[in-house]
Design an enzyme around this catalytic site. Structure first.
Site, PDB file in Angstrom:
ATOM      1  CE  LYS A 280      20.402  72.182 118.730  1.00 10.06           C
ATOM      2  NZ  LYS A 280      20.909  71.686 120.012  1.00 10.06           N
ATOM      3  NE  ARG A 354      29.102  64.573 121.287  1.00  6.44           N
ATOM      4  CZ  ARG A 354      28.618  64.428 122.520  1.00  6.44           C
ATOM      5  NH1 ARG A 354      28.587  63.226 123.080  1.00  6.44           N
ATOM      6  NH2 ARG A 354      28.169  65.461 123.189  1.00  6.44           N
TER       7      ARG A 354
END
Length: 504
Positions: A280, A354
């Site tokens: 990130k 996920r």
């Protein structure tokens, strides 16, 4: 020390406190008094309402006007809190009352004891408004001071004693006790989310969850990396392999008496998310300590269900990992095999939530629950679509809509979202069953739900609640919501579970 809350039916003039709280609405010509404000105005000889006009009070949401009584009442200050414009018919919603109570709590820092007349907003207090006053007061008084080194005796602290004025104190006991239990559960989530990641790593989150679970009388199971490997949890292991602090799977089970429904809860527990090798940007990466908010919420919810002794069986399945880049981290182009045997090509290691949830959903489904509720800080796309305060809900239409309906009563903003079938094609992979992230990122929140759906058996009602924005407030406090961890969506999960029980 947590605040206390109780009720009294003694006359206002015979009470004493550091402050009294009343509500006013926002009208076209100024504040609209409520029965509580009118009662205080009479006690003060008709001075309160003119003072509000002189001070420019409007009755807007989150507006708190403090008026000194100058010795005219048994309390030095009146805190007049805005309820906003009344609804059609002239009343105010429970959420308006809840927010007003929270705003008053925050504004009265330094006042130890508070008497509140907010339950009288709708005339005769009912359980709904009593619960709202209790929740708002207690949640507004929340503070996280575990890492403050300058805590002195004279430091202004939130109110520690709330007394709600009602016609019948005995009738208020049950709703206020419930508000206490809910506030404790929400505060647990806030504490966990606010804890820095050097102190809340996977093993520690699992241990804290196990500790509160045992205290609540739950059955507890914790799998370490060896247990995860033996159980075929390839997704959790893949995400956690970049960190020296290894992943865990926590399971907490409550078996209520006369249980007629079996409900599975699943919550994402990434104790810190750097993005892994798909790292990130540095800006605001510190907020990624909140990436375990879903895990904290389901831990707190199953404990709350146990405290309320609801007639239901609930199991929380919590995958926990730290997503860091290293020489052992999982890579883009890796293919991961999950517990249910399906395989995913990794195209983005920052879509790790996920990946761990896939294993947890597969495991939760093995228990053959009647319903599956899952929550996660899953996608930045949730905030792009719905902003920082409104969660997106996807899944089976009926259960999705039931969750949204419960959220409206609970005061946690949520919106039903579709799962357009054409978006599933974005997950197609040339080498595996699917990829973990679509390349164009269009409809990212919805595509994330499509990925999760691969691990929910056909016919099992399920709902996915994306709380990326609502679970962590990076802005100024408002209502009963502090800066930092918010505790979303504990109240909605509880309300949904109670609705499912009632449905039979």
């Amino acid at each position: 020390m947590p605040s206390t809350i109780s009720a009294t039916d003694r006359p206002l003039e015979k009470l004493s406190a550091d402050a009294v709280v009343v509500g006013v609405g926002r009208g076209p010509d100024g504040p609209l008094p409520t029965p509580g404000a009118e009662a205080v105005d009479r006690l003060l000889g008709g001075r309160l309402l003119p003072a509000l006009a002189d001070l420019g009070a409007r009755g807007a949401e989150d507006e708190v006007t403090r008026v000194p009584t100058l010795g005219q009442g048994p309390f030095p200050v009146v805190a007049v809190v805005g309820l906003g414009a009344p609804e059609t018919g002239g009343g105010y919603s429970a959420e308006a009352v809840r927010r007003a109570a929270g705003a008053a709590s925050r504004a009265l820092s330094g006042r130890a004891s508070v008497v509140t007349l907010l339950a009288a907003v709708g005339g005769t207090p009912d359980d709904l408004r009593l619960h709202a006053v209790g929740e708002g007061s207690l949640l507004g008084a929340y503070e996280f001071t575990a890492y403050k080194s300058d805590l002195t005796a004279d430091r202004p602290t939130p109110p520690r004693e709330f007394t709600v004025v009602v016609p019948d104190a005995g009738q208020a006991k049950a709703p206020l006790a419930r508000s206490r239990a809910v506030a404790d559960a929400v505060s647990l989530v806030r504490d966990l989310v606010n804890t820095p990641p050097n102190d809340l790593y996977p093993a520690e989150l699992a241990e804290r969850g196990a500790t509160v679970g045992k205290r609540a009388g739950l059955a507890v199971e914790v799998l370490d990396e060896a247990g995860l490997a033996a159980g075929g949890y390839g997704g959790i292991l893949a995400v956690g392999c970049g960190s020296a602090r290894k992943p865990r799977l926590l399971r907490l089970t409550y078996s209520g008496k006369k249980a007629r429904k079996k409900i599975a809860l699943v919550g994402k527990g990434i104790t810190f998310d750097s993005g892994g090798l798909s790292i990130k940007p540095a800006l605001k990466m510190e907020d990624m300590k909140s990436d375990m908010a879903g895990a904290a919420a389901v831990i707190a919810t199953v404990c709350l269900v146990a405290e309320l002794e609801l007639p239901v069986e609930v199991t929380a399945t919590v995958p926990i990992a730290e997503n860091l880049p290293s020489g052992t981290a999982y890579r883009p182009a890796d293919v991961i095999t999950f517990r249910n045997g399906k395989k995913a090509e990794i195209t983005n290691t920052d879509a790790e939530g996920r990946v761990v949830l896939a294993d947890a959903l597969a495991r939760a489904a093995e228990d053959s629950p009647d319903y599956l509720l899952e929550t996660a800080t899953l996608t930045g796309a949730q905030m792009v679509a719905l902003g920082a305060r409104t969660a997106g809900v996807m899944g089976s239409d009926d259960l999705r809509d039931a969750v949204v309906a419960a959220s409206r009563r609970s005061g946690e903003a949520m919106w039903p979202m579709p799962m357009p079938p054409e978006l599933r094609r974005g997950l197609d992979s040339p080498v595996a069953d699917f990829v973990n992230a679509n390349a164009d990122r269009m409809g990212g929140m919805l595509v994330g739900a499509h990925f999760l759906a691969e691990f929910v058996p056909a016919g099992l009602p399920w709902a996915h609640i994306d709380i990326a924005g609502p679970s962590y407030n990076t802005g100024a406090p408002w209502g009963y919501t502090p800066k930092g961890g918010t505790g979303v969506p504990v109240r909605t999960l509880l309300a949904t579970i109670e609705d499912l029980i009632a449905a039979g």
